[in-house]
Design an enzyme around this catalytic site. Structure first.
Site, PDB file in Angstrom:
ATOM      1  N   LYS A 184       0.956  -1.142   0.080  1.00  0.00           N
ATOM      2  CA  LYS A 184      -0.040  -0.058   0.001  1.00  0.00           C
ATOM      3  C   LYS A 184       0.785   1.222   0.012  1.00  0.00           C
ATOM      4  O   LYS A 184       1.577   1.629   1.072  1.00  0.00           O
ATOM      5  CB  LYS A 184      -0.891   0.072   1.256  1.00  0.00           C
ATOM      6  CG  LYS A 184      -2.348   0.709   1.168  1.00  0.00           C
ATOM      7  CD  LYS A 184      -2.028   2.487   0.775  1.00  0.00           C
ATOM      8  CE  LYS A 184      -1.726   2.955   1.975  1.00  0.00           C
ATOM      9  NZ  LYS A 184      -1.651   4.581   1.794  1.00  0.00           N
ATOM     10  N   GLU A 259       9.191   1.954  11.158  1.00  0.00           N
ATOM     11  CA  GLU A 259      10.343   2.887  11.326  1.00  0.00           C
ATOM     12  C   GLU A 259       9.497   4.508  11.286  1.00  0.00           C
ATOM     13  O   GLU A 259       8.771   4.403  10.402  1.00  0.00           O
ATOM     14  CB  GLU A 259      11.134   2.919  10.091  1.00  0.00           C
ATOM     15  CG  GLU A 259      12.364   3.913  10.132  1.00  0.00           C
ATOM     16  CD  GLU A 259      12.479   5.204   9.205  1.00  0.00           C
ATOM     17  OE1 GLU A 259      12.139   6.174   9.783  1.00  0.00           O
ATOM     18  OE2 GLU A 259      12.515   4.577   7.922  1.00  0.00           O
ATOM     19  N   CYS A 293      13.658  11.034   7.224  1.00  0.00           N
ATOM     20  CA  CYS A 293      13.333  10.831   8.570  1.00  0.00           C
ATOM     21  C   CYS A 293      14.637  10.742   9.541  1.00  0.00           C
ATOM     22  O   CYS A 293      14.383  11.324  10.608  1.00  0.00           O
ATOM     23  CB  CYS A 293      12.866   9.383   8.742  1.00  0.00           C
ATOM     24  SG  CYS A 293      13.995   8.271   7.951  1.00  0.00           S
ATOM     25  N   GLU A 391       8.788  17.263  14.858  1.00  0.00           N
ATOM     26  CA  GLU A 391       9.311  16.950  13.334  1.00  0.00           C
ATOM     27  C   GLU A 391       8.710  17.666  12.272  1.00  0.00           C
ATOM     28  O   GLU A 391       7.330  17.984  12.269  1.00  0.00           O
ATOM     29  CB  GLU A 391       8.995  15.259  13.238  1.00  0.00           C
ATOM     30  CG  GLU A 391       9.645  15.115  11.918  1.00  0.00           C
ATOM     31  CD  GLU A 391       9.645  13.649  11.395  1.00  0.00           C
ATOM     32  OE1 GLU A 391      10.285  12.860  10.873  1.00  0.00           O
ATOM     33  OE2 GLU A 391       8.432  13.154  11.656  1.00  0.00           O
TER      34      GLU A 391
END
Length: 512
Positions: A184, A259, A293, A391
């Protein structure tokens, strides 16, 4: 816009790929896919729902239960994976072109990601053949060995930053170990994922082993996580989404590898080579448009060199080339989507009240439209500032001073995240001790983010659950079955063989 680049032969629509066929959604629903340079719709993609996921999982389960793929020798699967790598390498220019167009990544960086995708397949093609399982012998008594078996249907949910490469990171080990998959991809960037079907068919992957369902996370992703016939979920994305997946997978006790987000520190001590450290810290937050990331988006600098570092860093950040994704000179392209652009720009505005703006701070002058953000640098940022703690996932960096090593460690660990850390110092003892104390799944000493595919990749705290990479990927995608063989007389305690002994029979005739 007169200079908008449109690749040739774009698809007229993006479909699912289920059981060897391209198909529309069962309910016919679609969603818009935008060009990040213009924010105009350039194609519609099939919007998968629960019924589409069920169809894909059924195909994958049938291929696992009845098909040849899980039963092939590792060498046979390896040959298919090497062919996949060969095909990806041969089409790297086209893959990069489509990836850059769809995601806004600079074309040169997209090309590097396409080549890394090929290397991921090649790595696991070699690893699965070299795989050695444990065996333990008790001489004359027992032999024990570990039998690795593919688990079943792996659900792979991938993000929109460097999508093709990150898809390969999951597809490579999942397929190498004999599982079947349902992928997906992120709804913002479905274009390059649609190429896997043709690549796999050409390489000889059996029908039903690879299935692709496009759609929104709350529809297709949610259905995949909750499907009882999908025992494994590998997810890369936001920490909040990871929490939702964790909760939804819990009733099924699924294997999870996640992750998640990061707010990684780059710690620069006064004895560091500033030229190299500045270059690395510029690349570490502005490459891939800052949408990475592991970005070193908190730079923590020792006070003796702080002013010099900030001045030089800001000047170099201002020289970073913002441009159209297809231009080979571009170093920062367009952010992936207007929703994400608005999020990043909101943090830029927040930062103006939380730190000293020394570079960027808005839209580049030459780009009145599109998702363009000038590389932005804030200095003198407090550790409790939002731009230090949260973030941003864009070309925005916060710089903070420190005095002592203890203070640097406290600042480095002062977030909920723990994905990566970068340490710059020429003191070898300090480097290793600091690395062991920092709360991060991965640490680079005097180095940029250079990956060795044999090492584990993953984070601690809110940055993830589990690790992949190298043998850790093999561990995640296989069941480890212990087999025990008796080599001598069986060691069996005897229960109920004869009448219970009398008390006198138990007397010790020689109590010495």
């Amino acid at each position: 816009m007169s200079d908008v680049y449109i690749p040739a032969e774009l698809p007229t629509k993006i479909q699912h790929y289920i059981d060897g066929e391209f198909v529309d959604s069962i309910d016919g629903d679609t969603f818009e896919v935008l060009n990040p340079v213009t924010n105009e719709t350039y194609v519609h993609a099939a919007a998968g729902k629960k019924a589409d996921v069920e169809r894909a999982v059924a195909a994958a389960k049938r291929a696992f239960d009845e098909g040849p793929w899980p039963r092939m020798l590792p060498r046979e699967r390896s040959r298919v994976l090497h062919r996949i790598a060969d095909i990806v390498e041969s089409r790297d220019q086209r893959l990069a072109e489509l990836e850059s167009f769809d995601s806004g990544l600079p074309i040169t960086q997209a090309l590097g990601q396409a080549r890394r995708a090929a290397e991921n397949f090649r790595f696991f093609a070699d690893l699965i053949v070299a795989q050695a399982d444990d065996a333990f012998k008790v001489p004359g008594k027992q032999m024990n060995y570990v039998n690795r078996k593919p688990i079943g249907v792996a659900g792979l949910i991938t993000p929109w930053n460097t999508p093709f490469m990150l898809e390969s990171w999951k597809l490579g080990p999942a397929l190498a170990t004999g599982n079947t998959v349902v992928l997906k991809p992120a709804e913002f960037t479905p274009l390059s994922a649609s190429l896997w079907a043709g690549i796999f068919e050409e390489a000889g992957l059996p029908k039903g082993v690879f299935n692709l369902v496009n759609g929104l996370g709350e529809d297709a992703g949610d259905a995949l996580v909750k499907h009882p016939d999908v025992p494994l979920i590998s997810f890369t994305g936001e920490s909040r989404t990871g929490q939702i997946i964790f909760g939804n997978a819990a009733p099924f006790l699924k294997g999870l590898s996640m992750e998640l987000g990061g707010k990684s520190p780059a710690v620069v001590f006064a004895d560091a080579d500033l030229d190299v450290a500045i270059d690395a810290c510029i690349f570490g937050v502005f490459s891939l448009n800052g949408e990475r990331c592991t970005a070193g988006s908190r730079i923590i600098v020792q006070r003796e060199v702080y002013d010099e570092f900030v001045e030089r860093y800001a000047a170099q950040a201002a020289r970073v080339k913002v441009g159209h994704p297809h231009d080979p000179a571009t170093e920062v392209g367009a952010l992936v989507h207007p929703e994400h652009y608005e999020k990043v720009m909101s943090y830029v505005e927040i930062g103006k009240s939380e730190g000293r703006l020394v570079a960027g701070g808005g839209r580049p002058e030459d780009f009145p439209t599109g998702n363009y953000v000038a590389p932005t640098v804030f200095a003198d940022v407090s550790p409790d500032a939002r731009i230090f703690q949260e973030e941003i996932f864009g070309p925005v960096v916060a710089i903070t001073p420190f005095d002592t090593e203890e203070e640097a460690l406290a600042l480095a660990n002062n977030t909920k995240y723990g994905l990566a850390a970068y340490i710059w110092t020429n003191d070898l003892k300090r480097a290793h001790n600091f690395a062991q104390s920092v709360e991060a799944g991965m640490v680079w000493l005097n180095s940029n983010n250079v990956r060795d595919l044999r090492t584990p990749f993953g984070g601690v705290k809110a940055s993830g659950l589990g690790h992949e990479g190298g043998y850790r990927s093999i561990d995640f995608y296989t069941d480890q079955q212990s087999v025990h063989i008796t080599l001598g007389a069986p060691h069996n305690p005897t229960f109920g063989k004869q009448a219970a002994p009398q008390a006198s029979d138990l007397d010790d005739p020689d109590p010495r």
